[in-house]
Structures are given as structure tokens and as C-alpha cells.
Design an enzyme around this catalytic site. Sequence first.
Site, short mmCIF file in Angstrom:
data_model
loop_
_atom_site.label_atom_id
_atom_site.label_comp_id
_atom_site.label_asym_id
_atom_site.label_seq_id
_atom_site.Cartn_x
_atom_site.Cartn_y
_atom_site.Cartn_z
CG ASP A 196 15.18 22.94 -88.06
OD1 ASP A 196 15.57 21.70 -87.75
OD2 ASP A 196 15.68 23.32 -86.81
CG HIS A 201 12.63 19.85 -83.20
ND1 HIS A 201 12.18 20.76 -81.83
CD2 HIS A 201 13.62 19.88 -83.41
CE1 HIS A 201 14.16 20.90 -81.78
NE2 HIS A 201 15.05 21.31 -82.98
CB ILE A 216 12.66 20.55 -77.19
CG1 ILE A 216 13.92 20.56 -77.68
CG2 ILE A 216 12.40 19.13 -75.73
CD1 ILE A 216 14.53 20.55 -77.96
N GLY A 219 13.65 25.55 -80.92
CA GLY A 219 13.79 27.03 -80.74
C GLY A 219 13.01 28.34 -81.69
#
Length: 303
Positions: A196, A201, A216, A219
Site C-alpha cells: 500500500d 502514509h 498517518i 488503517g
Amino acid sequence: MSAVDVSSEPEVVQKVGYNRRDLILYAAGIGCDELRFVYELDKNFSAFPTYPLVLAFRGTSQDVIDFNANQKSRPPPIPNVQNFDPSKGVHGDQSFELLKPIPLESQDFTMKSKLTGIWDGGKGAIVEDTSVLYDSKGEPIAKMVSSGFYIGYGGFGGAKRPKNPLDIPAPITPPEKSVTHKTNANQALLYRLSGDFNPLHADAEVARRIGFKDPILHGLCTYGNSARAILSAWVDNDVNRFVSIRGRFSSPVYPGETLRTDMWKVKEDGDKFLVAFQTRVVERNVVVINGGVAVLRKAGAKL
């Protein structure tokens, strides 16, 4: 308006692949230090159960992927929408069910995905996608159901999403078990190597443009970390006792923060039992995964 009919939406068939190094890299990316997940010579070496969640991102590539170009090349998740903007989507919830042990050896794997629901969430549209991973014999290994919330595409008069029968709110009593893991400052940079490569990120400028103060954590990295806490707390890291896990993403995590997964055994069902869980960032006392439920096999139960 009733539920949006997605029955005619095409199934997307994708070749995917991995090797033992990929399994180890994923486990390290979600924070594992248990040798059975990160050391190929350990006598109990196993694939971490939630590994298949990353396969749709990477396909068969062993290189980095241009995330934005890849997203633009895919059909919009909401049919008949002009000028669709994928950046308005956030991961809503995720369920994962392991149907058979994950093979350790590389083979020809296939991922079949299909749009399985669109609901009106008011300020946004809720879009559900279901994927199944198959081995080279055509036998299903894992089933994954993911929902995204696309801001600005709701309010079209559609049906509300039906309640999932596995939705169990976290009990108000003190948790039976809690596991705390501190993430590393470079956790997202490590996890993204599993496939990903969303710049959100890694790139501070991109993150701030979207509305976050810094990049961040993925998830699904937090999700995998929660599964790690559950495995260690309830089944001594025995992957053969893992059945499924689901949860809703309620707030972002920043790399370096501490995750605490609180857990309650809430139900027994034959040779299985259900654990409700909630994961929060300790430093900010913010719940980041809510409505979590894991299904595990009792000791001695067969696959």
C-alpha cells in the site's frame, strides 16, 4: 429510493502472489516480534492470518507501485458518477475471514473482487467490496469485505446500510484482557513495503493537504496489530485457532503512538468463541478501531 442494485457489476479477477520474505515483511510491518511470524527457520513459522489483506494492492509486483496512477486506472467504486475523486474516500470498516491455512510456498493465487453494496450514508456514500483469495487449485483461502465512506457522494435517497449481526458494542465493564504495543516512528514506512504505497502514509505535504497534521499509519496496519494482540492474548499465537476479525475505523493513528487493544469474551458458539475488542491510542485516549469482534476456535477444535 431502495438499495442500489449492484448485481450486474462485473467481477474483477486479479493474479496475486507472494513469497516467504513478503510474509515476514508484513508481519514486521504490523509490529510482530514473535519469531514464528518473522523468522523462517522457526519450527512454528506461520503466515500471519491477516496477510491476504495487502495482496489486492500489490498484485504480483515486487516493485513499488504508483498508487495514484493505479487508483485512476481502476473504475470508480460508485457507478455512473462523473469526475469521481478517490481522495474523498476513507476506509470505513473491514472484515476478514480465514477459510484455510495460508500456504507458505509461492504458487499461482487469484483474487476475485466484486462491488457488493452501495448505501446512502448522508454526508457520503458507503461502498462495500467483497474479495476472495483462491489458491492454485481454485480453493478459497480467505474472504475480505471492505467498506469505504466517500464524502460528498451521499444524500441520493438510497437505503441505509443494514446492521451486521456480528456488531457487538464494547462492554462497559473493565476489559478481561489488554495488550499494549508501541508503534515505531517509521512504522508506516515499513508497512507500506507490503504493497500500500499511498503517499498519505509517507509524504507530509500530501497528508496536510488532505487534513492531517502528519502522515498517518495505515488503517490496515492498526487492524493487523489488533489481530496480533488478540492472537497473543487468547490463543497463544496459534494461527489454526483464528477464524475471523472485523472492526470499524474511527480515528487515525500517527506512527510512534501507543496502541492498546482492550478485549472481552462475549459469547461461545459451539467450538468457537467471540471476543469483542476496542483499540485506542493511549497518548490521546482516542478509540481508533471500534465495534471490533474476533472469532476464535476453542483449544482442540479442528479446522
